[in-house]
Design a protein around this motif. Structure first.
Motif, PDB file in Angstrom:
ATOM      1  N   MET A  98      -0.321 -57.210  29.005  1.00 18.00           N
ATOM      2  CA  MET A  98      -0.517 -55.944  28.320  1.00 18.00           C
ATOM      3  C   MET A  98       0.272 -55.901  27.017  1.00 18.00           C
ATOM      4  SD  MET A  98      -1.927 -53.072  28.299  1.00 18.00           S
ATOM      5  CE  MET A  98      -1.918 -51.350  28.304  1.00 18.00           C
ATOM      6  N   PHE A  99       1.513 -56.401  27.077  1.00 18.72           N
ATOM      7  CA  PHE A  99       2.350 -56.368  25.880  1.00 18.72           C
ATOM      8  C   PHE A  99       1.732 -57.169  24.745  1.00 18.72           C
ATOM      9  CE2 PHE A  99       5.553 -58.439  23.264  1.00 18.72           C
ATOM     10  CZ  PHE A  99       6.060 -57.323  22.632  1.00 18.72           C
ATOM     11  N   VAL A 100       1.195 -58.331  25.038  1.00 16.13           N
ATOM     12  CA  VAL A 100       0.609 -59.181  23.988  1.00 16.13           C
ATOM     13  C   VAL A 100      -0.558 -58.457  23.320  1.00 16.13           C
ATOM     14  CG1 VAL A 100      -0.580 -61.358  23.538  1.00 16.13           C
ATOM     15  CG2 VAL A 100       1.380 -61.309  25.078  1.00 16.13           C
ATOM     16  N   PHE A 101      -1.384 -57.792  24.118  1.00 17.09           N
ATOM     17  CA  PHE A 101      -2.510 -57.038  23.562  1.00 17.09           C
ATOM     18  C   PHE A 101      -2.004 -55.919  22.650  1.00 17.09           C
ATOM     19  CE2 PHE A 101      -5.233 -53.277  23.788  1.00 17.09           C
ATOM     20  CZ  PHE A 101      -6.370 -53.785  23.171  1.00 17.09           C
ATOM     21  N   LEU A 102      -1.026 -55.138  23.115  1.00 16.62           N
ATOM     22  CA  LEU A 102      -0.484 -54.044  22.306  1.00 16.62           C
ATOM     23  C   LEU A 102       0.138 -54.570  21.020  1.00 16.62           C
ATOM     24  CD1 LEU A 102       1.190 -51.738  24.979  1.00 16.62           C
ATOM     25  CD2 LEU A 102      -0.906 -51.299  23.682  1.00 16.62           C
ATOM     26  N   ARG A 103       0.908 -55.648  21.141  1.00 16.47           N
ATOM     27  CA  ARG A 103       1.563 -56.213  19.968  1.00 16.47           C
ATOM     28  C   ARG A 103       0.546 -56.730  18.959  1.00 16.47           C
ATOM     29  NH1 ARG A 103       3.481 -60.415  17.265  1.00 16.47           N
ATOM     30  NH2 ARG A 103       5.627 -60.431  16.599  1.00 16.47           N
ATOM     31  N   THR A 104      -0.441 -57.473  19.425  1.00 16.56           N
ATOM     32  CA  THR A 104      -1.442 -58.037  18.527  1.00 16.56           C
ATOM     33  C   THR A 104      -2.255 -56.941  17.854  1.00 16.56           C
ATOM     34  OG1 THR A 104      -1.579 -60.009  19.916  1.00 16.56           O
ATOM     35  CG2 THR A 104      -3.411 -59.617  18.399  1.00 16.56           C
ATOM     36  N   THR A 105      -2.674 -55.965  18.628  1.00 13.37           N
ATOM     37  CA  THR A 105      -3.466 -54.868  18.065  1.00 13.37           C
ATOM     38  C   THR A 105      -2.640 -54.052  17.078  1.00 13.37           C
ATOM     39  OG1 THR A 105      -4.677 -54.788  20.151  1.00 13.37           O
ATOM     40  CG2 THR A 105      -4.998 -52.950  18.643  1.00 13.37           C
ATOM     41  N   ALA A 106      -1.389 -53.769  17.418  1.00 12.82           N
ATOM     42  CA  ALA A 106      -0.517 -53.024  16.507  1.00 12.82           C
ATOM     43  C   ALA A 106      -0.294 -53.802  15.217  1.00 12.82           C
ATOM     44  CB  ALA A 106       0.812 -52.708  17.187  1.00 12.82           C
ATOM     45  N   LEU A 107      -0.143 -55.107  15.317  1.00 12.16           N
ATOM     46  CA  LEU A 107       0.040 -55.937  14.127  1.00 12.16           C
ATOM     47  C   LEU A 107      -1.209 -55.910  13.246  1.00 12.16           C
ATOM     48  CD1 LEU A 107       1.724 -57.894  12.443  1.00 12.16           C
ATOM     49  CD2 LEU A 107       0.879 -59.747  13.909  1.00 12.16           C
ATOM     50  N   VAL A 108      -2.376 -56.026  13.851  1.00  9.77           N
ATOM     51  CA  VAL A 108      -3.631 -55.970  13.092  1.00  9.77           C
ATOM     52  C   VAL A 108      -3.766 -54.615  12.403  1.00  9.77           C
ATOM     53  CG1 VAL A 108      -6.151 -55.943  13.324  1.00  9.77           C
ATOM     54  CG2 VAL A 108      -4.823 -57.723  14.454  1.00  9.77           C
ATOM     55  N   PHE A 109      -3.464 -53.549  13.129  1.00 12.05           N
ATOM     56  CA  PHE A 109      -3.523 -52.212  12.532  1.00 12.05           C
ATOM     57  C   PHE A 109      -2.546 -52.101  11.360  1.00 12.05           C
ATOM     58  CE2 PHE A 109      -5.500 -48.913  15.571  1.00 12.05           C
ATOM     59  CZ  PHE A 109      -6.469 -49.799  15.988  1.00 12.05           C
ATOM     60  N   ALA A 110      -1.319 -52.609  11.526  1.00 15.71           N
ATOM     61  CA  ALA A 110      -0.321 -52.527  10.457  1.00 15.71           C
ATOM     62  C   ALA A 110      -0.748 -53.337   9.238  1.00 15.71           C
ATOM     63  CB  ALA A 110       1.039 -53.014  10.965  1.00 15.71           C
ATOM     64  N   LEU A 111      -1.322 -54.500   9.458  1.00 22.95           N
ATOM     65  CA  LEU A 111      -1.809 -55.301   8.329  1.00 22.95           C
ATOM     66  C   LEU A 111      -2.956 -54.591   7.611  1.00 22.95           C
ATOM     67  CD1 LEU A 111      -1.636 -58.885   9.875  1.00 22.95           C
ATOM     68  CD2 LEU A 111      -0.120 -57.883   8.131  1.00 22.95           C
ATOM     69  N   ALA A 112      -3.836 -53.964   8.365  1.00 18.66           N
ATOM     70  CA  ALA A 112      -4.918 -53.184   7.754  1.00 18.66           C
ATOM     71  C   ALA A 112      -4.340 -52.016   6.960  1.00 18.66           C
ATOM     72  CB  ALA A 112      -5.885 -52.689   8.817  1.00 18.66           C
ATOM     73  N   GLY A 113      -3.312 -51.373   7.499  1.00 13.04           N
ATOM     74  CA  GLY A 113      -2.648 -50.285   6.783  1.00 13.04           C
ATOM     75  C   GLY A 113      -1.990 -50.775   5.501  1.00 13.04           C
ATOM     76  N   ALA A 114      -1.391 -51.962   5.552  1.00 15.47           N
ATOM     77  CA  ALA A 114      -0.769 -52.534   4.353  1.00 15.47           C
ATOM     78  C   ALA A 114      -1.822 -52.870   3.296  1.00 15.47           C
ATOM     79  CB  ALA A 114       0.031 -53.779   4.726  1.00 15.47           C
ATOM     80  N   LEU A 115      -2.944 -53.413   3.740  1.00 17.69           N
ATOM     81  CA  LEU A 115      -4.032 -53.700   2.795  1.00 17.69           C
ATOM     82  C   LEU A 115      -4.568 -52.416   2.165  1.00 17.69           C
ATOM     83  CD1 LEU A 115      -6.021 -56.512   4.638  1.00 17.69           C
ATOM     84  CD2 LEU A 115      -4.670 -56.716   2.534  1.00 17.69           C
ATOM     85  N   ALA A 116      -4.691 -51.378   2.968  1.00 16.44           N
ATOM     86  CA  ALA A 116      -5.143 -50.090   2.441  1.00 16.44           C
ATOM     87  C   ALA A 116      -4.133 -49.551   1.425  1.00 16.44           C
ATOM     88  CB  ALA A 116      -5.354 -49.094   3.573  1.00 16.44           C
ATOM     89  N   ALA A 117      -2.848 -49.714   1.698  1.00 14.92           N
ATOM     90  CA  ALA A 117      -1.818 -49.263   0.757  1.00 14.92           C
ATOM     91  C   ALA A 117      -1.895 -50.039  -0.553  1.00 14.92           C
ATOM     92  CB  ALA A 117      -0.435 -49.407   1.384  1.00 14.92           C
ATOM     93  N   CYS A 118      -2.146 -51.334  -0.472  1.00 16.05           N
ATOM     94  CA  CYS A 118      -2.308 -52.148  -1.689  1.00 16.05           C
ATOM     95  C   CYS A 118      -3.532 -51.692  -2.479  1.00 16.05           C
ATOM     96  CB  CYS A 118      -2.430 -53.623  -1.338  1.00 16.05           C
ATOM     97  SG  CYS A 118      -0.903 -54.355  -0.747  1.00 16.05           S
ATOM     98  N   ALA A 119      -4.628 -51.416  -1.777  1.00 19.38           N
ATOM     99  CA  ALA A 119      -5.837 -50.932  -2.450  1.00 19.38           C
ATOM    100  C   ALA A 119      -5.559 -49.597  -3.145  1.00 19.38           C
ATOM    101  CB  ALA A 119      -6.981 -50.791  -1.450  1.00 19.38           C
ATOM    102  N   LEU A 120      -4.786 -48.731  -2.485  1.00 17.36           N
ATOM    103  CA  LEU A 120      -4.434 -47.444  -3.097  1.00 17.36           C
ATOM    104  C   LEU A 120      -3.552 -47.638  -4.328  1.00 17.36           C
ATOM    105  CD1 LEU A 120      -3.749 -45.255   0.038  1.00 17.36           C
ATOM    106  CD2 LEU A 120      -5.658 -45.059  -1.564  1.00 17.36           C
ATOM    107  N   ALA A 121      -2.669 -48.623  -4.280  1.00 14.87           N
ATOM    108  CA  ALA A 121      -1.826 -48.906  -5.448  1.00 14.87           C
ATOM    109  C   ALA A 121      -2.688 -49.345  -6.627  1.00 14.87           C
ATOM    110  CB  ALA A 121      -0.795 -49.975  -5.100  1.00 14.87           C
ATOM    111  N   PHE A 122      -3.666 -50.205  -6.371  1.00 14.60           N
ATOM    112  CA  PHE A 122      -4.567 -50.642  -7.437  1.00 14.60           C
ATOM    113  C   PHE A 122      -5.405 -49.468  -7.947  1.00 14.60           C
ATOM    114  CE2 PHE A 122      -4.045 -54.955  -5.499  1.00 14.60           C
ATOM    115  CZ  PHE A 122      -3.407 -55.521  -6.594  1.00 14.60           C
ATOM    116  N   LEU A 123      -5.892 -48.631  -7.046  1.00  9.14           N
ATOM    117  CA  LEU A 123      -6.677 -47.463  -7.437  1.00  9.14           C
ATOM    118  C   LEU A 123      -5.856 -46.539  -8.326  1.00  9.14           C
ATOM    119  CD1 LEU A 123      -9.226 -45.503  -6.893  1.00  9.14           C
ATOM    120  CD2 LEU A 123      -7.712 -44.485  -5.206  1.00  9.14           C
TER     121      LEU A 123
END
Length: 163
Positions: free
Chosen positions: A1-26
């Motif tokens: 269970m922990f591996v699933f939560l960690r992996t999913t949370a990491l993917v979500f955080a990376l997506a959030g970081a990419l969205a933040a970068c896109a907002l910076a460019f915008l």
């Protein structure tokens, strides 16, 4: 269970970081357009507001998993480890209750706003999408907080919690 939560949370955080970068460019493009041609990007403020809400929602699970939320431990610094774990467990339960409420209400809000066909003022974007994309981040934070509450209250070490 922990591996699933960690992996999913990491993917979500990376997506959030990419969205933040896109907002910076915008934002940069809009400022440059405003400064050089007196023509900012239409709807830049709307998109920034929507994007920042998305970034926060997507990064919350990782923040919770890492134990990086604000804690006030002034009164518990000298408490026994068992007492601190119980208090951390209760804090995680409180966080999970708050995230359950936020996930439920943003999902319900998305349905309500979709039924009313509400759109953003400048770009005419459907507002239900804004609500709908927030719910998964809140739901994942709920799952992480429940995992942590279970671990703390059972007096187990949690691998991702910093410090």
């Amino acid at each position: 269970m922990f591996v699933f939560l960690r992996t999913t949370a990491l993917v979500f955080a990376l997506a959030g970081a990419l969205a933040a970068c896109a907002l910076a460019f915008l934002t940069t493009a809009s400022i440059v357009g405003r400064a050089l041609w007196a023509a900012p990007l239409p709807g830049d403020v709307e998109l920034t507001q929507f994007g920042i809400a998305l970034c926060i929602s997507l990064c919350l699970p990782w923040c919770q998993l890492r134990g990086a939320n604000i804690t006030v431990d002034f009164f518990t610094v000298r408490a026994a480890a068992r007492t601190r774990r119980v208090l951390d467990g209760l804090g995680a339960l409180t966080m999970s209750a708050m995230m359950a409420l936020l996930a439920w209400r943003t999902a319900a809000g998305a349905v309500s706003v979709q039924e009313s066909h509400e759109t953003s003022m400048i770009l005419g974007l459907p507002m239900w999408v804004v609500y709908a994309v927030l719910a998964p981040g809140f739901a994942l934070t709920l799952a992480v907080a429940l995992y942590q509450a279970w671990g703390h209250l059972r007096q187990r070490e949690l691998p991702e919690v910093a410090g």
